[in-house]
Design a protein around this motif. Structure first.
Motif, short mmCIF file in Angstrom:
data_model
loop_
_atom_site.label_atom_id
_atom_site.label_comp_id
_atom_site.label_asym_id
_atom_site.label_seq_id
_atom_site.Cartn_x
_atom_site.Cartn_y
_atom_site.Cartn_z
N UNK A 5 9.46 22.13 26.15
CA UNK A 5 9.54 21.90 27.59
C UNK A 5 10.74 22.64 28.19
N UNK A 6 11.86 22.67 27.45
CA UNK A 6 13.07 23.34 27.93
C UNK A 6 12.83 24.85 28.06
N UNK A 7 12.14 25.41 27.07
CA UNK A 7 11.84 26.85 27.11
C UNK A 7 10.88 27.15 28.26
N UNK A 8 9.88 26.29 28.43
CA UNK A 8 8.92 26.50 29.51
C UNK A 8 9.60 26.41 30.87
N UNK A 9 10.58 25.52 30.99
CA UNK A 9 11.26 25.33 32.27
C UNK A 9 12.15 26.51 32.62
N UNK A 10 12.86 27.08 31.62
CA UNK A 10 13.87 28.11 31.90
C UNK A 10 13.49 29.51 31.41
N UNK A 11 12.34 29.62 30.75
CA UNK A 11 11.97 30.92 30.19
C UNK A 11 11.85 32.01 31.23
N UNK A 12 11.34 31.67 32.42
CA UNK A 12 11.20 32.68 33.47
C UNK A 12 12.57 33.21 33.90
N UNK A 13 13.55 32.31 33.97
CA UNK A 13 14.90 32.76 34.34
C UNK A 13 15.47 33.70 33.28
N UNK A 14 15.23 33.41 32.02
CA UNK A 14 15.76 34.27 30.94
C UNK A 14 15.10 35.65 30.96
N UNK A 15 13.78 35.63 31.24
CA UNK A 15 13.08 36.92 31.30
C UNK A 15 13.58 37.75 32.48
N UNK A 41 22.26 30.78 32.43
CA UNK A 41 21.83 31.00 31.04
C UNK A 41 22.93 30.64 30.05
N UNK A 42 24.18 30.89 30.43
CA UNK A 42 25.29 30.49 29.57
C UNK A 42 25.33 28.98 29.43
N UNK A 43 25.04 28.28 30.52
CA UNK A 43 24.97 26.81 30.47
C UNK A 43 23.81 26.36 29.59
N UNK A 44 22.65 27.03 29.71
CA UNK A 44 21.50 26.69 28.87
C UNK A 44 21.83 26.89 27.40
N UNK A 45 22.53 27.98 27.10
CA UNK A 45 22.90 28.26 25.70
C UNK A 45 23.81 27.17 25.16
N UNK A 46 24.76 26.75 25.97
CA UNK A 46 25.68 25.70 25.53
C UNK A 46 24.91 24.40 25.26
N UNK A 47 23.95 24.09 26.11
CA UNK A 47 23.16 22.87 25.93
C UNK A 47 22.31 22.95 24.67
N UNK A 48 21.71 24.10 24.43
CA UNK A 48 20.90 24.26 23.23
C UNK A 48 21.74 24.10 21.96
#
Length: 317
Positions: A5-15, A41-48
């Protein structure tokens, strides 16, 4: 954390971030978008990393964030002013500070080599014992002169450059051990002494000195500098100044050695070009020797005259 779900939510931003990072030119709005996506994306990486450290995804996102950061902050560009300061002040100051060492090496090496040449030339049996009579005759007839024309000049120059740079690197790196530097110097002195003695004993002193002098002045001086700086580093470890202490004295000598090492790359490039293009050139020997001597004297002026001024100005401290 639901990873899918996390990838689906933010994948468009990463692309989108990956797309912007890979573009050569961005307008003002795209730059703002790039910065915002990089921060998110840096925040997403920290969360992951904290909640769901899935290796493949973390690795992919880490590379993306690093690439975006490089695009946002810009890549460092070489400063021509810094290069100018290095060539005009830092390098000559380092050479000047070490001049008693490399001049001492040059004097000792030259005296030892002259003795070996004199001894081998005056004792033909000794020359035969070193290289053998057939090899000596071949060396005199064609081997010594043929060495300078055996390969194409550009290939020969590159080979000489890398060989001499490697020899100098050994002197600098092993200087603190002393013995390896002395061994390398002895090997070179013995080689020149035997070859020179053989050539002179067969009446070919003109060929020997006519070919070795144009490039040998600068090339050997570069080796002397490397050996002298290496031995200076060893002495900083063996007998450091009382006001510095062993660790600090060694660190300062090491910094000077690094500066000299960078400068020797250029010095050996010049000597290699002289040996490949000037030494075998079909021009009178005095012209070849004069060209080599002019470059050598220019180097001495650079190291001793400009270096002294740089030291007085406080460079290289």
């Amino acid at each position: 954390m639901d990873l899918d779900a996390y990838v689906a939510e933010h994948g468009a931003e990463w692309r989108r971030l990956e797309h912007l990072t890979g573009r050569r030119r961005l307008d003002a709005a795209e730059v703002d978008e790039l910065v915002a996506l990089y921060q998110r994306s840096a925040t997403h990486l920290s969360a992951l990393r904290a909640r769901a450290p899935e290796p493949a995804l973390v690795n992919r996102l880490s590379h993306l964030v690093l690439a975006a950061r490089a695009r946002v902050t810009g890549r460092p560009r070489p400063s021509w002013a810094a290069v100018g300061r290095f060539l005009a002040a830092d390098l000559p100051a380092a050479l000047y500070r070490a001049w008693p060492w490399w001049c001492g090496v040059a004097t000792t090496f030259s005296g030892l080599t002259a003795f070996l040449i004199w001894f081998v030339a005056g004792n033909p049996d000794t020359a035969a014992a070193f290289v053998g009579p057939e090899a000596a005759r071949q060396l005199v007839d064609s081997g010594f002169a043929g060495y300078y024309t055996e390969f194409a000049a550009p290939t020969f120059a590159f080979h000489l450059w890398t060989h001499n740079a490697w020899l100098a690197a050994q002197c600098l790196a092993a200087g603190v051990l002393v013995v390896p530097v002395l061994w390398l110097l002895w090997q070179n002195a013995l080689n020149i002494g035997v070859v020179g003695g053989v050539m002179i004993s067969y009446g070919r002193a003109d060929v020997f000195f006519g070919l070795i002098t144009p490039h040998g002045l600068l090339e050997l001086t570069g080796i002397f500098v490397a050996a002298g700086v290496g031995l200076r580093t060893a002495w900083a470890w063996i007998a450091p100044p009382a006001h510095l202490g062993r660790g600090r004295a060694l660190a300062e000598a090491g910094r000077l050695a690094v500066v000299v090492a960078a400068g020797l790359v250029g010095i050996f490039a010049v000597s290699a070009l002289i040996e490949a293009f000037v030494t075998p050139a079909p021009v009178p020997v005095p012209l070849r020797v004069a060209a080599g001597a002019a470059v050598w004297l220019a180097f001495l002026a650079y190291a001793l005259v400009l270096g002294r001024r740089a030291v007085r100005a406080g460079r290289g401290t």
